[in-house]
Motif scaffolding. Structure first.
Motif, short mmCIF file in Angstrom:
data_model
loop_
_atom_site.label_atom_id
_atom_site.label_comp_id
_atom_site.label_asym_id
_atom_site.label_seq_id
_atom_site.Cartn_x
_atom_site.Cartn_y
_atom_site.Cartn_z
N LEU A 149 -0.33 3.82 -1.62
CA LEU A 149 0.44 5.05 -1.50
C LEU A 149 1.85 4.84 -2.02
CD1 LEU A 149 -0.48 6.24 2.14
CD2 LEU A 149 -1.61 6.85 -0.01
N THR A 150 2.36 5.84 -2.72
CA THR A 150 3.77 5.83 -3.06
C THR A 150 4.57 6.07 -1.79
OG1 THR A 150 3.90 8.20 -3.44
CG2 THR A 150 3.21 6.82 -5.31
N ALA A 179 5.13 8.88 3.33
CA ALA A 179 5.94 9.75 4.18
C ALA A 179 5.19 11.04 4.50
CB ALA A 179 7.26 10.07 3.49
N ASP A 180 4.44 11.55 3.53
CA ASP A 180 3.66 12.77 3.77
C ASP A 180 2.59 12.55 4.84
OD1 ASP A 180 5.12 14.18 1.91
OD2 ASP A 180 3.64 13.97 0.30
N VAL A 181 1.91 11.40 4.78
CA VAL A 181 0.91 11.09 5.79
C VAL A 181 1.57 10.95 7.16
CG1 VAL A 181 -0.81 9.43 6.58
CG2 VAL A 181 -0.68 10.02 4.16
N SER A 182 2.66 10.21 7.22
CA SER A 182 3.36 10.03 8.49
C SER A 182 3.80 11.37 9.07
CB SER A 182 4.59 9.13 8.30
OG SER A 182 4.21 7.84 7.87
N ASP A 183 4.39 12.20 8.23
CA ASP A 183 4.84 13.50 8.71
C ASP A 183 3.66 14.34 9.21
OD1 ASP A 183 7.41 12.81 8.07
OD2 ASP A 183 7.46 13.94 6.18
N PRO A 204 -6.62 8.21 -1.90
CA PRO A 204 -6.51 6.77 -2.16
C PRO A 204 -7.88 6.08 -2.10
CG PRO A 204 -4.91 7.49 -0.53
CD PRO A 204 -5.87 8.61 -0.72
N ARG A 205 -8.24 5.45 -3.20
CA ARG A 205 -9.50 4.71 -3.23
C ARG A 205 -9.26 3.36 -3.86
NH1 ARG A 205 -13.90 8.12 -6.15
NH2 ARG A 205 -12.14 9.06 -7.21
N TYR A 206 -9.69 2.31 -3.16
CA TYR A 206 -9.49 0.96 -3.70
C TYR A 206 -10.45 0.74 -4.87
CZ TYR A 206 -8.99 -4.01 -4.11
OH TYR A 206 -8.75 -5.26 -4.59
N LYS A 207 -9.91 0.33 -6.02
CA LYS A 207 -10.76 0.14 -7.19
C LYS A 207 -10.58 -1.25 -7.80
CE LYS A 207 -11.72 3.50 -9.86
NZ LYS A 207 -11.66 4.57 -10.89
N GLY A 208 -9.96 -2.17 -7.04
CA GLY A 208 -9.82 -3.53 -7.53
C GLY A 208 -11.11 -4.29 -7.38
N GLY A 259 -17.17 -0.85 -8.25
CA GLY A 259 -16.11 -0.13 -8.95
C GLY A 259 -15.49 -1.02 -10.01
N SER A 260 -14.64 -0.45 -10.83
CA SER A 260 -14.00 -1.23 -11.88
C SER A 260 -12.57 -0.76 -12.02
CB SER A 260 -14.74 -1.03 -13.20
OG SER A 260 -14.72 0.33 -13.58
N GLY A 261 -11.80 -1.55 -12.73
CA GLY A 261 -10.41 -1.19 -12.93
C GLY A 261 -9.58 -1.58 -11.75
N ALA A 262 -8.33 -1.17 -11.76
CA ALA A 262 -7.42 -1.52 -10.68
C ALA A 262 -6.37 -0.45 -10.56
CB ALA A 262 -6.77 -2.88 -10.95
N GLY A 263 -5.73 -0.44 -9.42
CA GLY A 263 -4.62 0.46 -9.23
C GLY A 263 -4.92 1.58 -8.27
N ARG A 264 -3.97 2.48 -8.15
CA ARG A 264 -4.05 3.58 -7.20
C ARG A 264 -4.53 4.83 -7.90
NH1 ARG A 264 0.99 3.84 -6.17
NH2 ARG A 264 0.97 2.27 -4.58
N GLU A 265 -5.36 5.62 -7.18
CA GLU A 265 -5.84 6.87 -7.77
C GLU A 265 -5.33 8.06 -7.00
OE1 GLU A 265 -9.89 7.03 -9.45
OE2 GLU A 265 -10.19 8.54 -7.92
#
Length: 500
Positions: free
Chosen positions: A447-448, A453-457, A478-482, A494-500
């Protein structure tokens, strides 16, 4: 505590009937602003811990399984882009919540109540269109029931949980019951239906602790299966299945079956509805077995006093005798844990890591990777740690998980730090800033800061939220793709990496 197995029910009510009446009243009238606020903190803590666990092999296995099962899409499954039947979503949610050993703990029952209750409640609340206040009320009741049943298995003479003494994971057993109560409340069942859901769930909860001692990752799924069983029990009650009215106190009821004559049924019902255990549940500052935390704090204090690894000739970690079975035995395995996951259950490793410098709030996930568990410097220092029972710790345990750490230095000096009160509980709470830091660090790879902050709020506004859709959409993305796990090195789908 008062009462024993087989005690006559008060006013003709059995124990499960009293629990069901308590749950129904809480749903009808609410639990109050303070308890709702506490329940919201539990939700945020569970979500943060769950985001952090998305890359674990246990989560990968459960994701594969629930995807194969398929079914009617009714509830959000964290880490997957699709929705699933609520038992499947609860299975994944509970697995994620407990997988990193970062979930909250009640003492002296030694339970992790939120990891089963929150995922079960979230799944059913979404499927049935419940509002935020109803969700928080159900979570508060579910955690309360979980803890009270666990306390029925706590024995003052033993100074420990009877469940634990018998090798049973009380969290999984009792969490199934609390989760079932929460799910039944959110499903709209009346008091009789809630009683049936709890009674059905009593035949479903299980879990053994042997993996803590000798290996295996099955414990990571215990809370997931408890949440799955909880949701299923409530659904079966809604479909007309019934549970035994004396499921707790009966001759062949849960307490006799699991705890024998050492159980205390009064712990479940005494003060029910007026004396709440929920606020007494500890938040964890470190993502490892709670028995290790006081040793970590003692090591951090020594470090703050200027002690460095090169100064140390030997370390002695004193802890409660019962705790040493988990964090000190077998000694060779604890000094050299086979993986990052096993390192989280090692007194020597966690002390060494704290002295060498950890992340987050003292130690964090990066300290429990397989790579960290193989670090020569940590292993060399862990080999100098001797774990011993400590009389004062035994006297305090399990109302706290204390420790005393003594460092014998090469220059002949001896320094000792004793920790009697754990961080994260009512006597030494984590601040709002520390809880926020924990959530941020748990989610920073997915998460950025704005998303976090949006989730917390959204979580903190639950009590005033009629529709959970906005918050749940934040959990869909958010889905883990590592390809590698935080603790275990297993390849994930899954493949690739990073945040979606």
């Amino acid at each position: 505590m008062t009462g024993t197995v087989g005690s006559a029910p008060r006013n003709g009510e059995t124990v499960v009937q009293r629990l069901a009446a308590f749950a129904a009243a809480a749903r009808d009238h609410g639990v109050g602003a303070e308890l709702r606020a506490d329940a919201a903190r539990r939700v945020l803590d569970v979500l943060g811990n769950s985001f952090a666990a998305l890359s674990t092999p246990a989560a990968a296995a459960v994701r594969v399984l629930v995807t194969e099962w398929g079914g009617r899409p009714r509830a959000t499954a964290l880490g997957l882009g699709e929705r699933y039947p609520e038992p499947s979503a609860a299975l994944l949610g509970g697995t994620l919540a407990h997988a990193m050993d970062f979930d909250d703990t009640h003492l002296p029952s030694v339970l992790h109540p939120s990891a089963s209750v929150v995922p079960a409640a979230l799944a059913v609340a979404e499927a049935h269109g419940a509002g935020g206040a109803a969700l928080l009320d159900a979570i508060a009741v579910g955690v309360e029931i979980t803890v009270r049943v666990g306390m029925a298995g706590y024995n003052d003479d033993l100074g420990n949980s009877v469940f634990f003494e018998r090798g049973l994971h009380a969290t999984a057993i009792c969490g199934t019951l609390g989760g079932a109560a929460a799910a039944a409340m959110l499903s709209g069942l009346d008091a009789a239906g809630i009683a049936d859901a709890i009674g059905i769930a009593a035949s479903m909860g299980s879990g053994l602790l042997e993996a803590n001692r000798t290996g295996g990752t099955v414990k990571r799924v215990h809370c997931g299966w408890a949440a799955h069983a909880a949701v299923t029990a409530a659904a079966l009650a809604r479909a007309g299945l019934t549970g035994p009215p004396t499921v707790f106190e009966g001759r062949f009821g849960l307490l006799q079956a699991f705890c024998g004559d050492q159980a205390h049924v009064g712990a479940i019902v005494d003060g029910l509805g007026t004396e709440w255990e929920l606020p007494n549940v500890f938040f964890k500052p470190y993502p490892c077995n709670h028995f290790t935390h006081a040793g970590i704090d003692a090591a951090l204090r020594l470090r703050k006093r200027g002690v460095r690894a090169d100064d140390i000739a030997a370390l002695e970690l004193g802890a409660p005798t019962a705790a040493l079975r988990t964090i000190g035995e077998p000694a060779a395995a604890k000094a050299r844990p086979e993986s990052g996951y096993h390192a989280a259950f090692s007194g020597p490793y966690t002390v060494a890591s704290a002295l060498l410098g950890g992340g987050g709030l003292g130690l964090f996930h990066e300290d429990f990777t397989d790579q960290s568990a193989r670090d020569p410097a940590r292993l060399a220092l862990a080999a100098r740690v001797r774990c011993v029972p400590d009389t004062r710790c035994d006297e305090i345990f399990p109302h706290q998980f204390p420790a005393v750490l003594t460092a014998s230095l090469h220059d002949g000096h001896t320094l000792t730090e004793r920790i009697d009160v754990n961080r994260g509980g009512p006597a030494n709470p984590l601040s709002a800033d520390e809880l926020a830091t924990k959530f941020r660090l748990n989610t920073e790879s997915l998460l950025t800061p704005t998303q976090a902050a949006d989730v917390s709020d959204g979580v903190y506004r639950l009590a005033n939220t009629d529709d959970l859709t906005t918050l749940l959409k934040l959990l869909h993305g958010p889905r883990y793709k590592g390809s590698t796990s935080v603790r275990g090195g297993a390849r994930l789908p899954g493949s690739g990496a990073g945040r979606e």
